[in-house]
Design a protein around this motif. Structure first.
Motif, PDB file in Angstrom:
ATOM      1  N   HIS A 123       0.925  -1.349  -0.082  1.00 17.98           N
ATOM      2  CA  HIS A 123      -0.049   0.186  -0.232  1.00 17.98           C
ATOM      3  C   HIS A 123       0.986   1.331  -0.579  1.00 17.98           C
ATOM      4  N   ALA A 124       2.128   0.972   0.304  1.00 16.70           N
ATOM      5  CA  ALA A 124       2.874   2.018   0.338  1.00 16.70           C
ATOM      6  C   ALA A 124       2.969   2.507  -0.850  1.00 16.70           C
ATOM      7  N   ALA A 125       3.286   1.522  -1.538  1.00 15.34           N
ATOM      8  CA  ALA A 125       4.268   1.595  -2.785  1.00 15.34           C
ATOM      9  C   ALA A 125       2.909   1.665  -4.345  1.00 15.34           C
ATOM     10  N   ASN A 126       1.691   2.136  -3.731  1.00 16.58           N
ATOM     11  CA  ASN A 126       0.719   1.251  -4.389  1.00 16.58           C
ATOM     12  C   ASN A 126       0.202   2.640  -4.207  1.00 16.58           C
ATOM     13  N   ARG A 127       0.573   3.264  -3.197  1.00 15.93           N
ATOM     14  CA  ARG A 127       0.290   5.447  -2.784  1.00 15.93           C
ATOM     15  C   ARG A 127       1.427   5.577  -3.578  1.00 15.93           C
ATOM     16  N   GLY A 128       2.401   5.423  -3.818  1.00 15.25           N
ATOM     17  CA  GLY A 128       3.914   5.799  -4.818  1.00 15.25           C
ATOM     18  C   GLY A 128       4.351   6.956  -3.827  1.00 15.25           C
ATOM     19  N   GLU A 129       4.465   6.560  -2.067  1.00 19.73           N
ATOM     20  CA  GLU A 129       5.182   6.980  -0.824  1.00 19.73           C
ATOM     21  C   GLU A 129       6.604   8.148  -1.370  1.00 19.73           C
ATOM     22  N   ASN A 130       6.862   9.308  -0.767  1.00 20.23           N
ATOM     23  CA  ASN A 130       8.184   9.009  -2.046  1.00 20.23           C
ATOM     24  C   ASN A 130       9.161   8.651  -0.654  1.00 20.23           C
ATOM     25  N   LEU A 183       3.005  -1.923  -9.529  1.00 18.09           N
ATOM     26  CA  LEU A 183       2.281  -0.822  -9.698  1.00 18.09           C
ATOM     27  C   LEU A 183       2.452   0.340 -10.467  1.00 18.09           C
ATOM     28  N   PRO A 184       1.763   1.179 -10.798  1.00 15.60           N
ATOM     29  CA  PRO A 184       1.584   2.255 -11.610  1.00 15.60           C
ATOM     30  C   PRO A 184       2.225   3.197 -10.739  1.00 15.60           C
ATOM     31  N   ALA A 185       2.767   3.191  -9.457  1.00 18.46           N
ATOM     32  CA  ALA A 185       2.883   4.241  -9.137  1.00 18.46           C
ATOM     33  C   ALA A 185       3.969   4.310  -8.001  1.00 18.46           C
ATOM     34  N   GLU A 216      14.024  14.300  -5.921  1.00 18.01           N
ATOM     35  CA  GLU A 216      13.389  15.499  -6.923  1.00 18.01           C
ATOM     36  C   GLU A 216      11.334  14.938  -6.426  1.00 18.01           C
ATOM     37  N   GLY A 217      11.093  14.417  -5.455  1.00 22.81           N
ATOM     38  CA  GLY A 217       9.973  14.083  -4.935  1.00 22.81           C
ATOM     39  C   GLY A 217       9.448  13.257  -6.555  1.00 22.81           C
ATOM     40  N   LYS A 218      10.060  12.526  -6.764  1.00 23.57           N
ATOM     41  CA  LYS A 218       9.409  11.158  -7.518  1.00 23.57           C
ATOM     42  C   LYS A 218       8.778  10.134  -7.060  1.00 23.57           C
ATOM     43  N   GLY A 219       9.102   9.220  -6.249  1.00 19.53           N
ATOM     44  CA  GLY A 219       7.949   8.735  -5.187  1.00 19.53           C
ATOM     45  C   GLY A 219       8.481   7.720  -5.103  1.00 19.53           C
ATOM     46  N   PHE A 220       8.421   6.212  -4.964  1.00 20.53           N
ATOM     47  CA  PHE A 220       8.306   4.830  -4.553  1.00 20.53           C
ATOM     48  C   PHE A 220       9.445   4.339  -5.160  1.00 20.53           C
ATOM     49  N   CYS A 221      10.583   4.887  -4.375  1.00 19.32           N
ATOM     50  CA  CYS A 221      11.327   3.523  -5.109  1.00 19.32           C
ATOM     51  C   CYS A 221      12.318   2.177  -3.675  1.00 19.32           C
TER      52      CYS A 221
END
Lengths: 263, 355, 74
Positions: A123-130, A183-185, A216-221
């Motif tokens: 879910h953290a990945a799916n929300r794209g947490e940065n 996951l798209p995010a 750069e605020g790109k999201g989940f890595c």
């Protein structure tokens, strides 16, 4: 062993001006509690080297898991929180949401991230947490002394699979990187290893890349490490490195799994 | 005088969360308190920039609360009984790491999935531990919509003063009923954070670690001793209760939250019939106001405790009074609510022998 | 032609004798000492004066206890 005499240092070379490597300053002096040859030490070191190089010691908050790396905060000289088993991604999510301008990473093992905490992870990945998830996959529960993990290889012997992991009744090893890449995010998912000098160099680049993306605020890595566990694999450190190279990386193929722009 | 509104309990509580300067809400929908996250989702972020995050589970909510509280922010989660059960591990960690925050339980009937109707059956869970380990929450029990608002503010203040998590222990009736309420003015969100908060290691100071892990037993015992010292101080200084008509009382009705509200009406009915009945209403159930019961007991003939459960707070009442007075209990369970007339009848039967 | 003169200093008290540096060293500069440190581990030592400062040993060292020096001599 008779000819093994310690050669003294060359004073011409051993001078401060010629240092090409020394322990990162953000790594504390406390001796690691990990077993000899454990990959955790290498990854701790790389992570703190990157923190030093990016000069973000005052801007990064780490989340330690439950597992062998439960004491990660003893070695990383940065602000850290110790999460309940499996909940690091929930804890990390909240830290980042409260302080979007700070860097946040979680440091988790396979039991923590892929078994008890898989809901929080997905879910953290799916929300794209940065934030950055550092995932150490050594195919076994290390701290509780060698039980089956969700990532234990087929037929691999552990203390709870004494006759080998039977995939018919115990399921198949989870490839978390491939799973999260769907996951798209998620932004950047890569699998690395640290079983030789070449792989360590690449692994450090991956960590740096992930933190640059976070900046750069790109999201989940996520950077997954195919790690070793000499003690619970019942191997010497060198044998465990060979096992990583010959067996682990066959199932967990090393390399970028998802990169920006798709691949 | 603050703004007066007619509001549903859950919405009034949500409004108070915004006004108290909350930085973050982490929650998961569950009846009978889903209005809280709905209200906040619509109102909060636009007004104060407060983060409102619907988590994937109560397990995640409470661990998000841990992470957010660890940054020194004012943060909250709300849920109802089954969800609060799921959160117990996280609450124990929060207590162990000494993180201030607010947890709201809008109780419903149990055990198990139970019912969505109001109940008070989580008293033991809230006051006697809930999760593992020796710890306490500061537990506030509102008996009307006004206290749903007031206890949000008080809960945060006490929690932050002691670094002990606070709980508002409400119930489905408090959450769903509408009443007139006076709202306090908007408090700005904080811009400075406590020394212990993990906000990034300062150059000139030691790093901060938020943890409940103390592997050395010598250290773990010291942590426990420090926690216990805080609890003793809280018991000495933060006990809150309300009394009515104790001056001439021969009997005392008591209860917390919804139970005390019913007890209050039953007391009025009793007074109309000429019975000298007073009331003790704990507002904090941890710390529990043992002293007022102990002081009152020798002066009266008996106490009737009213709760929407099988008799939980009554154990603390009995502990307080010992054999100094008689203690009787009247309760309903499983989402059923006692009516004041039945309470009065029960009183007349057990204490006056009236059939 | 420029020549690379290297050297290493190992914090032997923190060494756990895992031998990963020994395997990583292309010059066979490092070996395990027959002696043990205070923790009871045989520790890594430099046994040949042929280090080039290639960094391989420190890269694989889990304990981060190898400091590497390199001097370029023309």
């Amino acid at each position: 062993m008779s000819n093994l005499v310690e050669v003294p240092v060359n004073p011409e070379v051993v001078q401060d001006q010629f240092v090409v490597y020394k322990k990162p300053k953000t790594l504390t002096d406390k001796p690691l509690h990990y077993c000899p040859g454990c990959a955790h030490g290498v990854v701790h070191k790389l992570l703190m080297e990157v923190v030093d190089e990016m000069d973000i010691q005052d801007k990064i908050i780490g989340v330690a898991p439950v597992g062998c790396s439960v004491f990660a905060y003893d070695y990383m000289n940065i602000d850290m929180q110790e999460a309940a088993h499996g909940r690091a991604c929930a804890v990390g999510t909240a830290i980042k949401r409260m302080m979007p301008d700070k860097f946040v990473f979680t440091y988790q093992g396979d039991g923590d991230l892929a078994a008890i905490g898989i809901a929080e992870t997905i879910h953290a990945a799916n929300r794209g947490e940065n934030m950055l998830v550092v995932f150490i996959n050594n195919a076994v529960y290390g701290m509780t002394s060698g039980q089956m993990a969700p990532t234990t290889l087929p037929d691999m012997v552990t203390t709870t699979t004494p006759f080998g992991r039977d995939v018919k009744t115990m399921g198949y090893p989870l490839r978390m990187s491939e799973l999260l890449a769907q996951l798209p995010a998620t932004y950047y998912i890569t699998r690395q290893s640290v079983h030789n000098a070449v792989s360590v160099r690449k692994a450090k680049k991956a960590l740096r890349q992930a933190l640059e993306y976070q900046k750069e605020g790109k999201g989940f890595c996520m950077v997954e490490f195919v790690g070793n566990c000499p003690s619970n694999w019942r191997m010497t450190p060198l044998e465990s490195q060979k096992f990583v190279e010959e067996k682990m990386t066959q199932y967990y193929v090393v390399g970028d799994v998802k990169v920006p722009g798709g691949k | 005088m603050g703004e007066i509104r007619l509001m549903k309990g859950n919405e009034a509580l949500a409004e108070a969360l915004i006004r108290v300067g909350c930085d973050g809400y982490f929650g998961y929908p569950i009846t009978p308190q889903s209005e809280v996250i709905e209200y906040l989702s619509k109102e909060a972020t636009n007004r104060t920039g407060m983060v409102v995050l619907q988590a994937e589970s109560e397990v995640s909510s409470i661990n998000m609360l841990y992470g957010a509280a660890g940054t020194g922010r004012r943060v909250v989660t709300t849920s109802s009984s089954p969800g609060i059960s799921l959160m117990q591990e996280g609450i124990s960690y929060i207590a162990g790491a000494e993180l201030p925050c607010l947890v709201v339980n809008v109780m419903r009937g149990g055990p198990g999935l139970g019912t969505i109707q109001p109940s008070q059956s989580d008293y033991f869970q809230a006051t006697k531990g809930g999760g593992h380990g020796d710890y306490h929450l500061i537990v506030l029990t509102p008996y009307n919509v006004q206290e749903m608002v007031d206890f949000v503010k008080l809960g945060f203040e006490l929690s932050e003063k002691y670094r002990v998590p606070a709980m508002v222990l409400a119930d489905g009736a408090m959450g769903q009923m509408m009443e007139k309420v006076e709202l306090f003015d908007q408090i700005p969100r904080r811009t400075e954070f406590p020394e212990w908060a993990t906000t990034g290691k300062p150059h000139d100071k030691e790093r901060r670690i938020v943890t409940s892990l103390f592997i050395e037993p010598e250290v773990m015992e010291q942590v426990n001793l420090r926690l216990q010292a805080k609890y003793r101080q809280i018991e000495a200084e933060e006990t809150r209760f309300q009394t009515m008509n104790l001056e001439d009382a021969e009997y005392v009705f008591t209860g917390f939250g919804l139970g005390s509200r019913i007890a209050m009406k039953a007391m009025e009915l009793a007074r109309e019939k000429g019975y000298k009945v007073g009331l003790i209403r704990p507002q904090t159930v941890y710390p529990f106001p043992y002293a007022i019961y102990r002081e009152t007991a020798p002066k009266i003939k008996g106490i009737l405790d009213i709760e929407m459960n099988s008799g939980q707070m009554v154990e603390d009442v009995r502990l307080a009074v010992g054999d100094k007075t008689r203690v009787e209990f009247y309760g309903r369970m499983g989402g059923m609510i006692a009516d004041p007339e039945s309470v009065l009848k029960h009183f007349e039967k057990v204490y006056l022998g009236v059939e | 032609m420029a020549k690379s003169l290297g050297d290493i200093v190992i914090n032997i008290e923190k060494c756990k004798g895992c031998e990963l540096c020994i395997a990583a060293c292309p010059m066979e500069t490092i070996a395990l000492s027959p002696k043990i440190n205070q923790k009871g581990y045989h520790y890594a030592i430099k046994v040949q004066d042929n280090c080039t400062g290639c960094l391989n040993c420190e890269l694989v060292c889990p304990e981060a206890i190898i400091t590497v020096y390199r001097k370029i001599v023309k």
